[in-house]
Design an enzyme around this catalytic site. Structure first.
Site, PDB file in Angstrom:
ATOM      1  N   SER A  26      26.703  33.797  31.626  1.00  0.00           N
ATOM      2  CA  SER A  26      27.579  33.443  32.742  1.00  0.00           C
ATOM      3  C   SER A  26      26.877  33.893  34.016  1.00  0.00           C
ATOM      4  CB  SER A  26      28.957  34.098  32.590  1.00  0.00           C
ATOM      5  OG  SER A  26      28.829  35.493  32.383  1.00  0.00           O
ATOM      6  N   GLU A  28      27.162  34.871  38.390  1.00  0.00           N
ATOM      7  CA  GLU A  28      28.002  35.209  39.544  1.00  0.00           C
ATOM      8  C   GLU A  28      27.346  34.696  40.823  1.00  0.00           C
ATOM      9  OE1 GLU A  28      29.885  39.243  40.151  1.00  0.00           O
ATOM     10  OE2 GLU A  28      28.607  39.207  41.935  1.00  0.00           O
ATOM     11  N   ASP A 120      37.544  47.102  47.088  1.00  0.00           N
ATOM     12  CA  ASP A 120      37.144  48.290  47.852  1.00  0.00           C
ATOM     13  C   ASP A 120      38.232  48.700  48.828  1.00  0.00           C
ATOM     14  OD1 ASP A 120      34.702  48.321  46.578  1.00  0.00           O
ATOM     15  OD2 ASP A 120      33.787  46.971  48.041  1.00  0.00           O
ATOM     16  N   PHE A 223      21.980  49.946  47.613  1.00  0.00           N
ATOM     17  CA  PHE A 223      23.180  49.497  46.915  1.00  0.00           C
ATOM     18  C   PHE A 223      23.470  50.386  45.695  1.00  0.00           C
ATOM     19  CE2 PHE A 223      25.534  45.966  44.578  1.00  0.00           C
ATOM     20  CZ  PHE A 223      26.651  46.079  45.384  1.00  0.00           C
ATOM     21  N   HIS A 273      25.764  38.444  31.642  1.00  0.00           N
ATOM     22  CA  HIS A 273      26.312  37.968  32.916  1.00  0.00           C
ATOM     23  C   HIS A 273      25.261  38.250  33.991  1.00  0.00           C
ATOM     24  CE1 HIS A 273      29.515  36.860  35.713  1.00  0.00           C
ATOM     25  NE2 HIS A 273      29.229  37.920  36.449  1.00  0.00           N
TER      26      HIS A 273
END
Length: 294
Positions: A26, A28, A120, A223, A273
């Site tokens: 999959s 994103e 968030d 990140f 993913h």
């Protein structure tokens, strides 16, 4: 390379080549915020669509502007492709009634899969009114959605301890989540240990590993710090001196992700993913190597 290491590499490659179409993937994507990024996104979707992913998810930021862009991308995926579109939905900045309205609208337009997240906090001192487990329950009350939730092999940045985080995931699954998608990671051991711990506390859904093919190490390091992801000691050396050499950075990033996928597959993982960052090349190459072809 030692003889035993060469044998291991040979064995991993052979086991990959013997996979008979039982892998699922999959992808994103995120909503674009400029015409250039819009072009990049749709080119990537067009390139990756023939690989027939089980679904493609579209992220969702706080605030109605991003929300509308997510809805627009989802609508276009549904209209122009044969892909199953799964919007992200967060509960941090919407009331229960608003969330029910959004969920009903999605169901009425044919959306059956949602990625349910808390989201968030605008102010980290604030306590949320709802958590992801509450959102899962709410969605299941609206309709029988297929629901994915987030998992954190190295712990959620706000969790006081790993056990707290694990029990939070269990609550999401008990509320009706169908699978968990992991935060990206590079320490494979941490994912495998986490998967074992999930089984031990009775979490019976698949923990799908989130794979991030790295193209920019500096951005990644920043990140990773925010998201509590451990960067192994060997990784910075791989990207050392490549700040102005994007082509080589991409090759290195693809190689790291491919090795990850090989090892995870040898440990029984059949579902991956990919965090594409709206770019198709690396993800396409990794899928090709997994035997996933148009």
């Amino acid at each position: 390379m030692s003889y035993s290491h060469a044998r291991q590499v040979e064995s991993l490659n052979r086991s990959l080549s013997e996979i008979n179409g039982d892998l699922q993937i999959s992808f994103e994507f995120f909503p674009p915020n400029s015409p250039e990024m819009e072009t990049t996104l749709w080119n990537s979707i067009e390139r990756l669509a023939p690989l027939k992913p089980s679904f493609v998810s579209v992220t969702y930021g706080a605030g109605s502007g991003t929300r509308d862009r997510t809805h627009d991308v989802i609508k276009r995926i549904q209209k122009d492709t044969a892909l199953i579109a799964a919007p992200h939905l967060t509960c941090i900045d919407a009331s229960r009634d608003e969330l029910k309205t959004i969920a009903k609208e999605y169901w009425d337009t044919g959306v059956r899969h949602i990625v349910a997240l808390r989201g968030d906090l605008p102010d980290s001192n604030e306590k949320p009114n709802m958590y992801a487990s509450d959102l899962v329950s709410l969605l299941k009350d609206v309709a029988d959605f297929d629901i994915s939730v987030a998992a954190y092999p190295e712990g959620h940045p706000e969790a006081p301890n790993p056990q707290f985080d694990l029990l939070n995931l269990k609550r999401k699954v008990e509320a009706g989540a169908n699978r968990a998608i992991s935060q990206f990671f590079f320490d494979i051991e941490s994912y495998l240990r986490f998967r074992d711990r999930c089984v031990n506390v009775g979490i019976d859904v698949e923990i799908v590993p989130g794979i991030l093919p790295v193209t920019n190490y500096k951005t990644l390091a920043r990140f990773a710090k925010l998201t509590n992801v451990n960067i192994p000691n060997w990784m910075p050396k791989m990207f050392d001196g490549l700040e102005d050499d994007e082509t080589t950075r991409r090759l290195v990033g693809a190689n790291i992700a491919m090795e990850q996928v090989k090892v995870l597959n040898s440990e029984g993982v059949k579902n991956f993913h990919f965090y594409t960052l709206n770019r198709a090349e690396l993800t396409y190459a990794i899928c090709h190597m997994l035997g996933i072809r148009p």
